[in-house]
Design an enzyme around this catalytic site. Structure first.
Site, short mmCIF file in Angstrom:
data_model
loop_
_atom_site.label_atom_id
_atom_site.label_comp_id
_atom_site.label_asym_id
_atom_site.label_seq_id
_atom_site.Cartn_x
_atom_site.Cartn_y
_atom_site.Cartn_z
N LYS A 118 0.82 -1.22 0.00
CA LYS A 118 0.00 0.00 0.00
C LYS A 118 0.85 1.27 0.00
O LYS A 118 0.40 2.32 -0.41
CB LYS A 118 -0.96 -0.01 1.19
CG LYS A 118 -2.02 -1.10 1.07
CD LYS A 118 -3.14 -0.96 2.08
CE LYS A 118 -4.17 -2.07 1.91
NZ LYS A 118 -4.97 -2.32 3.08
N LYS A 147 -9.53 -11.26 -3.02
CA LYS A 147 -10.26 -11.43 -1.76
C LYS A 147 -11.40 -10.41 -1.67
O LYS A 147 -11.22 -9.25 -2.05
CB LYS A 147 -9.28 -11.20 -0.59
CG LYS A 147 -9.85 -11.58 0.76
CD LYS A 147 -8.89 -11.25 1.88
CE LYS A 147 -9.01 -9.80 2.30
NZ LYS A 147 -8.67 -9.53 3.70
N LYS A 172 -13.56 -4.82 2.06
CA LYS A 172 -14.41 -3.66 2.35
C LYS A 172 -14.08 -2.50 1.42
O LYS A 172 -14.97 -1.86 0.88
CB LYS A 172 -14.17 -3.17 3.80
CG LYS A 172 -14.60 -4.15 4.87
CD LYS A 172 -14.56 -3.51 6.24
CE LYS A 172 -13.24 -3.47 6.95
NZ LYS A 172 -12.29 -4.49 6.99
#
Ligand code: AQP
Length: 346
Positions: free
Chosen positions: A126, A210, A213
């Protein structure tokens, strides 16, 4: 649940488990299968400390910018309850309501080598160089110290994580050992607890990724939210990506999207893969998707009814938020004092 390592018990005679979900978005069926439903199932066996990780959400600015984060946090808290977590059996709290998490983080940050932080996969994936140059917050680098504080404040025996997240508990053990070596025995080393099944639910729109959210916020059809309208949830399942075959063929390798649908069906109905084979081998994908949609929407209906009852009773919800924070603080304050004393600050 499968366990590893030593087997000490808490005073209540149960092993203590600590776990949480980051408030980076609205909860989906992956969070339910991989975390909340398992906490609910094991809450009489373990002494659970379960929290909503709102401080962690701040490390991902795009997940929180322009959002009413507290409203999202309380939605997650109420969903824990609606999914069957009993606030009398389990200690349920919001991370930022217990200031000891932020305080201990500083002590742990000061003993954590920068090189350990830079090696963490989450920072490497990230915190790309371009993001670092663009001014990404230091929280993304330092979050393992916050995560270590979350865990070490409560002396848990076990921390449940998916296979891909073992690294998070390993760095907590390393930080804890380093603090103990520098300042004297203060923290207990937790062990990893790997869920037996249903560990990884994949995106309905892309079964190689995956269900998450943050992706769900950007891509409708990726996830089934626990509070999605029932009709929308059914539609997303009926549109789930499979492959170009017309139906389920167990004699050949199943496409990832088909395996994912079968896993979801099995987790929601408590059936085995052998039972699925008997029921769905040769069936059209429409039949499989219809069965998945029935199982999922029936459970969502129950969860949503309970959620609305809980969220509508604001007084009771506030009471549970306060009670959970106090119970957590009882342990956290003691451990923080020990850490301050060990570091020579008290
Ligand atoms: N797809 C999933 N399948 C099974 N379990 C899952 N969990 C999350 N996604 C799936 C489990 O839910 C908990 C959530 O922990 P988290 O929010 O701290 O981390 P996460 O795994 O990064 O969650 P998300 O939903 O994928 O969110 P974002 O988009 O923020 O990264 C964990 O117990 C996790 O195993």
């Amino acid at each position: 649940m499968q366990q590893t390592g030593r087997e000490p018990m808490t005073a209540a005679g149960k092993k203590r488990v600590l776990s949480g979900i980051t408030a980076t978005g609205r909860l989906h069926i992956g969070n339910y299968i991989g975390a909340i439903n398992q906490w609910a199932d094991n809450q009489s066996e373990y002494e659970n400390f379960l929290f909503v990780a709102d401080l962690h959400a701040l490390t991902i600015p795009e997940a929180v910018a322009g959002k009413n984060l507290r409203a999202r946090v309380e939605e997650i808290f109420a969903l824990y309850l609606a999914c069957g977590i009993d606030p009398e059996q389990s200690t349920l709290f919001v991370q930022s309501d217990v200031a000891e998490h932020a305080e201990l983080t500083w002590l742990l940050t000061c003993v954590t080598p920068v090189s350990w932080l830079e090696r963490m996969t989450q920072f490497k994936t990230k915190g790309k160089v371009a993001d670092v140059d663009a001014g990404v917050g230091a929280g993304l680098l330092c979050y393992p110290a916050l995560q270590a504080a979350d865990i070490l404040l409560y002396d848990p025996d076990l921390v449940p994580v998916g296979e891909d997240q073992k690294q998070h508990v390993e760095i907590t053990r390393d930080i804890s050992q380093r603090f103990n070596a520098m300042y004297g025995e203060t923290f207990k080393l937790p062990d990893v607890m790997i869920p037996k099944s249903g560990g990884r639910i994949m995106g309905l729109d892309d079964p190689t990724a995956k269900m998450s959210k943050s992706t769900a916020e950007k891509s409708p059809g990726h996830a089934i939210g626990l509070l999605d309208p029932i009709g929308q949830a059914r539609k997303s399942i009926m549109r789930a990506v499979t492959d170009s075959k017309s139906g389920v063929d167990f004699s050949d390798e199943l496409a990832p999207g088909v395996t994912n649908l079968l896993t979801i069906f099995e987790c929601f109905t408590g059936t085995t893969r052998d039972e699925s084979r008997e029921r769905f081998d040769g069936a059209g994908y429409g039949v499989l998707k219809g069965a998945v949609a029935d199982a999922v929407t029936e459970r969502l209906g129950d969860i949503q009814r309970r959620y609305h009852d809980i969220a509508d009773d604001r007084t009771h919800l506030n009471k549970l938020l306060t009670q959970g924070a106090e119970r957590a603080r009882n342990l956290a304050a003691d451990k923080l004092s020990q850490a301050y004393r060990a570091a020579g600050l008290r």
